[in-house]
Design a protein around this motif. Structure first.
Motif: not given
Length: 142
Positions: A4-26
């Motif tokens: 397991h790897l803990p991660l935090r979502v940063y602004i660069e991971d998201t779209d304009a609505g603050g939702i993680v862009f799908y490719v970032n899960y990869l």
């Protein structure tokens, strides 16, 4: 072994609505696989020094829920199948107890110069074999 790897979502991971862009899960899954290999003593330099590269040859991913800016995530990397020149990981991305994304990622071992399939070195294969979990791939499709 479940890694397991803990991660935090940063602004660069998201779209304009603050939702993680799908490719970032990869990308998150890639980081977890990389750190999994590092815990076994096979960092990127060790793999490259053997004249090998690991490349994604297949990805089957199911997106279930959206991660958002500043979420704390847990990304797993579970080796579910080990072959002569490749392996398959079953990976999950969670926020708390909520499954956001999961999938089977097939990795091929290739020669750095020729880009042709190459057998995983014996020492690496033995270390990986000891970490293979008995979870069948393809369980993410439900």
């Amino acid at each position: 072994m479940e890694f397991h790897l803990p991660l935090r979502v940063y602004i660069e991971d998201t779209d304009a609505g603050g939702i993680v862009f799908y490719v970032n899960y990869l990308k998150y899954m890639e980081r977890a696989r990389t750190e999994f290999m590092r815990t076994l003593g096979f960092g990127k330099a060790a793999v490259g020094n053997n004249g090998l590269m690991f490349v994604v040859s297949e990805a089957h991913v199911k997106y279930r829920r959206s991660a958002q800016l500043d979420d704390c995530l847990d990304v797993s990397a579970n080796l579910s199948k080990l072959g002569r020149a490749g392996m398959t990981f079953y990976q999950e991305v969670y926020r708390g107890g909520e499954l956001l994304c999961d999938g089977d990622i097939r990795i091929a071992c290739v020669d750095c110069e020729t880009r042709r399939p190459k057998a995983i070195p014996d020492a690496m294969r033995a270390a990986l074999a000891a970490q293979t979990v008995s979870q069948p791939s393809g369980t993410h499709t439900d």
